[in-house]
Design a protein around this motif. Sequence first.
Motif, PDB file in Angstrom:
ATOM      1  N   SER A  17     -37.011  42.717  -1.946  1.00 20.39           N
ATOM      2  CA  SER A  17     -37.832  42.105  -1.087  1.00 20.39           C
ATOM      3  C   SER A  17     -36.622  41.615   0.035  1.00 20.39           C
ATOM      4  O   SER A  17     -37.198  41.232   1.062  1.00 20.39           O
ATOM      5  CB  SER A  17     -38.676  41.075  -1.342  1.00 20.39           C
ATOM      6  N   LYS A  18     -35.618  41.423  -0.305  1.00 20.44           N
ATOM      7  CA  LYS A  18     -34.266  40.686   0.346  1.00 20.44           C
ATOM      8  C   LYS A  18     -33.901  41.622   1.484  1.00 20.44           C
ATOM      9  O   LYS A  18     -33.463  41.345   2.456  1.00 20.44           O
ATOM     10  CB  LYS A  18     -33.439  40.089  -0.499  1.00 20.44           C
ATOM     11  N   ALA A  19     -34.095  42.893   0.963  1.00 24.05           N
ATOM     12  CA  ALA A  19     -33.321  44.078   1.693  1.00 24.05           C
ATOM     13  C   ALA A  19     -34.356  44.651   2.957  1.00 24.05           C
ATOM     14  O   ALA A  19     -34.760  45.641   2.648  1.00 24.05           O
ATOM     15  CB  ALA A  19     -32.810  44.980   0.876  1.00 24.05           C
ATOM     16  N   ILE A  20     -34.777  43.800   3.933  1.00 17.60           N
ATOM     17  CA  ILE A  20     -35.550  44.025   4.923  1.00 17.60           C
ATOM     18  C   ILE A  20     -35.044  43.742   6.279  1.00 17.60           C
ATOM     19  O   ILE A  20     -34.165  42.766   6.277  1.00 17.60           O
ATOM     20  CB  ILE A  20     -36.972  43.470   4.970  1.00 17.60           C
ATOM     21  N   GLY A  21     -35.155  44.329   7.258  1.00 16.12           N
ATOM     22  CA  GLY A  21     -34.646  44.100   8.571  1.00 16.12           C
ATOM     23  C   GLY A  21     -34.907  45.238   9.599  1.00 16.12           C
ATOM     24  O   GLY A  21     -35.748  46.310   9.476  1.00 16.12           O
ATOM     25  N   ARG A  22     -34.157  45.206  10.722  1.00 15.47           N
ATOM     26  CA  ARG A  22     -34.221  46.162  11.652  1.00 15.47           C
ATOM     27  C   ARG A  22     -33.125  47.118  11.764  1.00 15.47           C
ATOM     28  O   ARG A  22     -32.011  46.510  11.510  1.00 15.47           O
ATOM     29  CB  ARG A  22     -34.471  45.595  13.035  1.00 15.47           C
ATOM     30  N   LEU A  23     -33.267  48.462  11.908  1.00 14.81           N
ATOM     31  CA  LEU A  23     -32.192  49.244  11.812  1.00 14.81           C
ATOM     32  C   LEU A  23     -31.209  48.746  12.647  1.00 14.81           C
ATOM     33  O   LEU A  23     -31.420  48.891  14.029  1.00 14.81           O
ATOM     34  CB  LEU A  23     -32.868  50.739  11.895  1.00 14.81           C
ATOM     35  N   PRO A  24     -29.968  49.065  12.489  1.00 14.74           N
ATOM     36  CA  PRO A  24     -28.782  48.994  13.338  1.00 14.74           C
ATOM     37  C   PRO A  24     -28.653  49.791  14.384  1.00 14.74           C
ATOM     38  O   PRO A  24     -28.091  49.649  15.387  1.00 14.74           O
ATOM     39  CB  PRO A  24     -27.680  48.512  12.631  1.00 14.74           C
ATOM     40  N   ARG A  60     -40.522  35.862   7.093  1.00 17.30           N
ATOM     41  CA  ARG A  60     -39.281  35.014   7.332  1.00 17.30           C
ATOM     42  C   ARG A  60     -38.401  35.942   8.358  1.00 17.30           C
ATOM     43  O   ARG A  60     -37.830  35.374   9.317  1.00 17.30           O
ATOM     44  CB  ARG A  60     -38.622  34.726   6.197  1.00 17.30           C
ATOM     45  N   VAL A  61     -38.389  37.141   8.194  1.00 16.47           N
ATOM     46  CA  VAL A  61     -37.264  38.016   8.863  1.00 16.47           C
ATOM     47  C   VAL A  61     -37.814  38.459  10.428  1.00 16.47           C
ATOM     48  O   VAL A  61     -37.390  38.236  11.262  1.00 16.47           O
ATOM     49  CB  VAL A  61     -37.149  39.279   7.960  1.00 16.47           C
ATOM     50  N   PHE A  62     -39.131  39.037  10.292  1.00 15.37           N
ATOM     51  CA  PHE A  62     -39.581  39.485  11.450  1.00 15.37           C
ATOM     52  C   PHE A  62     -40.265  38.401  12.291  1.00 15.37           C
ATOM     53  O   PHE A  62     -40.495  38.480  13.639  1.00 15.37           O
ATOM     54  CB  PHE A  62     -40.547  40.739  11.175  1.00 15.37           C
ATOM     55  N   GLY A  63     -41.049  37.469  11.545  1.00 14.57           N
ATOM     56  CA  GLY A  63     -41.753  36.571  12.466  1.00 14.57           C
ATOM     57  C   GLY A  63     -40.978  35.333  12.869  1.00 14.57           C
ATOM     58  O   GLY A  63     -41.171  34.728  13.999  1.00 14.57           O
ATOM     59  N   GLU A  64     -40.200  35.026  11.992  1.00 15.08           N
ATOM     60  CA  GLU A  64     -39.449  33.668  12.439  1.00 15.08           C
ATOM     61  C   GLU A  64     -37.818  33.867  12.505  1.00 15.08           C
ATOM     62  O   GLU A  64     -37.038  32.792  12.938  1.00 15.08           O
ATOM     63  CB  GLU A  64     -39.805  32.733  11.095  1.00 15.08           C
ATOM     64  N   GLY A  65     -37.389  35.045  12.311  1.00 13.54           N
ATOM     65  CA  GLY A  65     -36.136  35.479  12.758  1.00 13.54           C
ATOM     66  C   GLY A  65     -35.100  34.793  11.747  1.00 13.54           C
ATOM     67  O   GLY A  65     -33.935  34.336  11.946  1.00 13.54           O
ATOM     68  N   GLN A  66     -35.681  34.454  10.542  1.00 17.49           N
ATOM     69  CA  GLN A  66     -34.564  33.725   9.410  1.00 17.49           C
ATOM     70  C   GLN A  66     -34.202  34.658   8.540  1.00 17.49           C
ATOM     71  O   GLN A  66     -34.522  35.862   8.472  1.00 17.49           O
ATOM     72  CB  GLN A  66     -35.513  32.514   8.624  1.00 17.49           C
ATOM     73  N   GLN A  67     -33.444  34.270   7.741  1.00 17.11           N
ATOM     74  CA  GLN A  67     -32.810  35.273   6.564  1.00 17.11           C
ATOM     75  C   GLN A  67     -33.784  35.227   5.593  1.00 17.11           C
ATOM     76  O   GLN A  67     -34.275  34.142   5.171  1.00 17.11           O
ATOM     77  CB  GLN A  67     -31.454  34.628   6.169  1.00 17.11           C
ATOM     78  N   ARG A 124     -43.596  39.367  -1.012  1.00 16.44           N
ATOM     79  CA  ARG A 124     -42.834  40.208  -0.014  1.00 16.44           C
ATOM     80  C   ARG A 124     -43.274  40.080   1.423  1.00 16.44           C
ATOM     81  O   ARG A 124     -42.591  39.966   2.402  1.00 16.44           O
ATOM     82  CB  ARG A 124     -43.224  41.694  -0.602  1.00 16.44           C
ATOM     83  N   ALA A 125     -44.563  39.627   1.452  1.00 15.98           N
ATOM     84  CA  ALA A 125     -45.208  39.420   2.971  1.00 15.98           C
ATOM     85  C   ALA A 125     -44.367  37.919   3.463  1.00 15.98           C
ATOM     86  O   ALA A 125     -44.152  37.992   4.582  1.00 15.98           O
ATOM     87  CB  ALA A 125     -46.878  38.989   2.488  1.00 15.98           C
ATOM     88  N   ARG A 126     -44.207  36.936   2.460  1.00 16.80           N
ATOM     89  CA  ARG A 126     -43.609  35.796   2.963  1.00 16.80           C
ATOM     90  C   ARG A 126     -42.341  36.295   3.370  1.00 16.80           C
ATOM     91  O   ARG A 126     -41.664  35.826   4.375  1.00 16.80           O
ATOM     92  CB  ARG A 126     -43.360  34.850   1.927  1.00 16.80           C
ATOM     93  N   GLN A 127     -41.423  37.192   2.716  1.00 16.05           N
ATOM     94  CA  GLN A 127     -40.134  37.592   3.145  1.00 16.05           C
ATOM     95  C   GLN A 127     -40.136  38.200   4.435  1.00 16.05           C
ATOM     96  O   GLN A 127     -39.266  38.128   5.331  1.00 16.05           O
ATOM     97  CB  GLN A 127     -39.677  38.585   2.156  1.00 16.05           C
ATOM     98  N   ALA A 128     -41.240  39.245   4.655  1.00 20.49           N
ATOM     99  CA  ALA A 128     -41.363  39.815   5.943  1.00 20.49           C
ATOM    100  C   ALA A 128     -41.447  39.019   7.181  1.00 20.49           C
ATOM    101  O   ALA A 128     -41.221  38.912   8.345  1.00 20.49           O
ATOM    102  CB  ALA A 128     -42.374  40.905   5.896  1.00 20.49           C
TER     103      ALA A 128
END
Length: 353
Positions: free
Chosen positions: A99-106, A329-336, A323-327
């Motif tokens: 769940s930590k390994a999520i983000g936008r494709l480089p 953090r990453v996509f909604g709040e721009g955090q790690q 997993r939803a909280r992780q998403a």
Amino acid sequence: MAKPKRETFEPHEDYGFFGPGSVVWKVWSYPTAPTVGFQRAVVVEELDPPLVAAVHATQGIYRRARTRYDRTLKYFAMVAFAGTRQVCKAADILVKVHSKAIGRLPYGEGTYDANDPDSQLWIQLTGWHSILYAYEKYGPGKLTAEEEKEYWEACAVAAELQTCSPDTVPRSREGVRAYFEQMRPKLSASPIARQAMHHLLRTELVLPPVPRWARPASLVVARAQRIATIATLPRWMRELAGIRQSRALDALIVPVMKASFALAHLHPRIELALLGLISPSTVPVVAPVKLGIPPVNAEVLTPAQARERHGYAKPADAHLEFRARQATRVFGEGQQPSDQGLIESQEVLGPLT
């Protein structure tokens, strides 16, 4: 190099999902599995853009190459050999780790998620295919038709411990080939993929530190495994990734590795001692099988039976709120993303450092 003793190891709770006499135990217990087979798998995986994006973002293969290899190999060995409770627990915590390994494709548009079923299927099939490929090329040779059918059925069973559906797993060599042909246009040797593949071919990074007098021998072993692993890669893949090796080396390495693995396979304690050099956490998982230590309960379960008995959800349905909280953090709040899953996993998969 001390040889492990039988009384050192605890028995597994049961025979797991495959058990004695299974083709999984036959193929995965041969010394080609944790060496060339596993290295091939992690190298080939990097051609998948979402997967390598996750690998690059976490930087685990660069910051802690040895422990990353150790922990990942331990998980795959657990699926093959460990008791069902232990495997269910590992599969469950792995969902939190991923769940930590999520983000936008480089490169290009879109996002990546290590828990995505398509990514999990890619990992599953590259792993199981590579282990079998190495066994056939550098081990005893091809399986019988019946054994191969059983092997791919077992691969589908193991897929139930991932977030992908077992229904998506091919049940034959032809089906697996068709899957890879389907994937080929989607694969990409981006700069981060090339970097990862070349890095993962540096076998010396997962070997333990040795005295100065032993370094030449250690480098020879590392070099031999690198050559052997590259020799299993198709030419188009090597060209895509910028990996060079002559056809002469491809041919010459085969008898060398076949003889080396056959010698290592002569005695289980030698195999375990060698395994301890590259993956010490995996030794207690494999040792009961190699040393003939019977489990507490002599039974084989299905993943569904194990989940019901031990109280675990299907991986695809596990930790959805986390997993939803992780998403968010990453996509909604721009955090790690949180490291919580990674930290918790140390109890099951071994230390991070």
